[in-house]
Design an enzyme around this catalytic site. Structure first.
Site, short mmCIF file in Angstrom:
data_model
loop_
_atom_site.label_atom_id
_atom_site.label_comp_id
_atom_site.label_asym_id
_atom_site.label_seq_id
_atom_site.Cartn_x
_atom_site.Cartn_y
_atom_site.Cartn_z
N PHE A 84 2.79 43.07 -49.18
CA PHE A 84 2.77 41.96 -48.22
C PHE A 84 1.56 41.08 -48.45
O PHE A 84 0.46 41.58 -48.68
CB PHE A 84 2.66 42.48 -46.78
CG PHE A 84 3.87 43.22 -46.32
CD1 PHE A 84 4.96 42.53 -45.83
CD2 PHE A 84 3.92 44.60 -46.37
CE1 PHE A 84 6.08 43.22 -45.41
CE2 PHE A 84 5.03 45.29 -45.94
CZ PHE A 84 6.12 44.59 -45.46
N ILE B 260 2.06 50.58 -49.67
CA ILE B 260 2.28 49.30 -48.99
C ILE B 260 1.03 48.44 -49.20
O ILE B 260 0.25 48.21 -48.28
CB ILE B 260 2.57 49.51 -47.48
CG1 ILE B 260 3.70 50.51 -47.27
CG2 ILE B 260 2.93 48.17 -46.83
CD1 ILE B 260 4.00 50.82 -45.81
N PRO B 261 0.83 47.97 -50.46
CA PRO B 261 -0.33 47.11 -50.70
C PRO B 261 -0.18 45.80 -49.93
O PRO B 261 0.91 45.24 -49.83
CB PRO B 261 -0.32 46.88 -52.21
CG PRO B 261 1.02 47.31 -52.68
CD PRO B 261 1.62 48.19 -51.65
N HIS B 262 -1.29 45.33 -49.36
CA HIS B 262 -1.22 44.09 -48.60
C HIS B 262 -2.58 43.41 -48.58
O HIS B 262 -3.60 44.04 -48.80
CB HIS B 262 -0.72 44.34 -47.17
CG HIS B 262 -1.48 45.38 -46.42
ND1 HIS B 262 -1.28 46.74 -46.63
CD2 HIS B 262 -2.45 45.29 -45.50
CE1 HIS B 262 -2.09 47.43 -45.85
NE2 HIS B 262 -2.81 46.58 -45.14
N GLY B 263 -2.52 42.11 -48.35
CA GLY B 263 -3.74 41.33 -48.27
C GLY B 263 -3.55 40.15 -47.35
O GLY B 263 -2.42 39.70 -47.13
#
Length: 152
Positions: free
Chosen positions: A103, A65-68
């Site tokens: 996200f 779940i990569p997110h920034g």
């Protein structure tokens, strides 16, 4: 917040083929830039890489779940990508990853961000749902799986 309400058809990509963590994050950045044209893909990639430096967003069982966080955006942007071949992603279980739920979130809205991540992580524990994601062969099939799941 439900995944089916966060992902649009242009952000559902099945059978993508990349061979590294960096390259899949670059692709996620390009995809996000198409949805957020006022934000450069380099700024988006930097936000994703900054988060990854804190620890891998690979949560295990072939899922990441990569997110920034970004300033200047109003809403959460979500993308679902399924890789044709699993990618080494430094996941907590040391297994390669083939499902990516990415996200880009507005800076500062921590509570909503954490609730969204928790809800999506819980949904991704559903083995049947993940199997359907993995079996989607086209972007349209993947989007239909996401939209057909009104429980998550």
């Amino acid at each position: 917040m439900k995944l089916c309400t966060l992902v649009n058809k242009d952000c559902s990509k099945a059978a993508v083929l990349f061979n590294s963590k960096k390259r899949i994050l670059e692709y996620i950045s390009e995809l996000a830039h198409q949805q957020l044209p006022d934000v450069s893909k380099h700024v988006i990639l930097d936000a994703l890489m900054t988060r990854e430096k804190l620890g891998s967003t690979g949560i295990g069982k072939g899922i990441a779940i990569p997110h920034g966080r970004l300033q200047g955006i109003e809403q959460i942007l979500a993308m679902v990508l399924v890789s044709e071949q699993p990618i080494a992603f430094e996941a907590i279980d040391k297994q390669p990853v083939d499902i990516f739920v990415a996200f880009i979130v507005p800076e500062g809205n921590n509570e909503e961000h954490l609730k969204t991540l928790a809800a999506i992580a819980e949904k991704l524990q559903d083995k049947s749902f993940c199997k359907q994601l993995r079996h989607a062969k086209t972007d349209q099939e993947l989007y239909a799986v996401i939209q057909g799941d009104d429980n998550g």
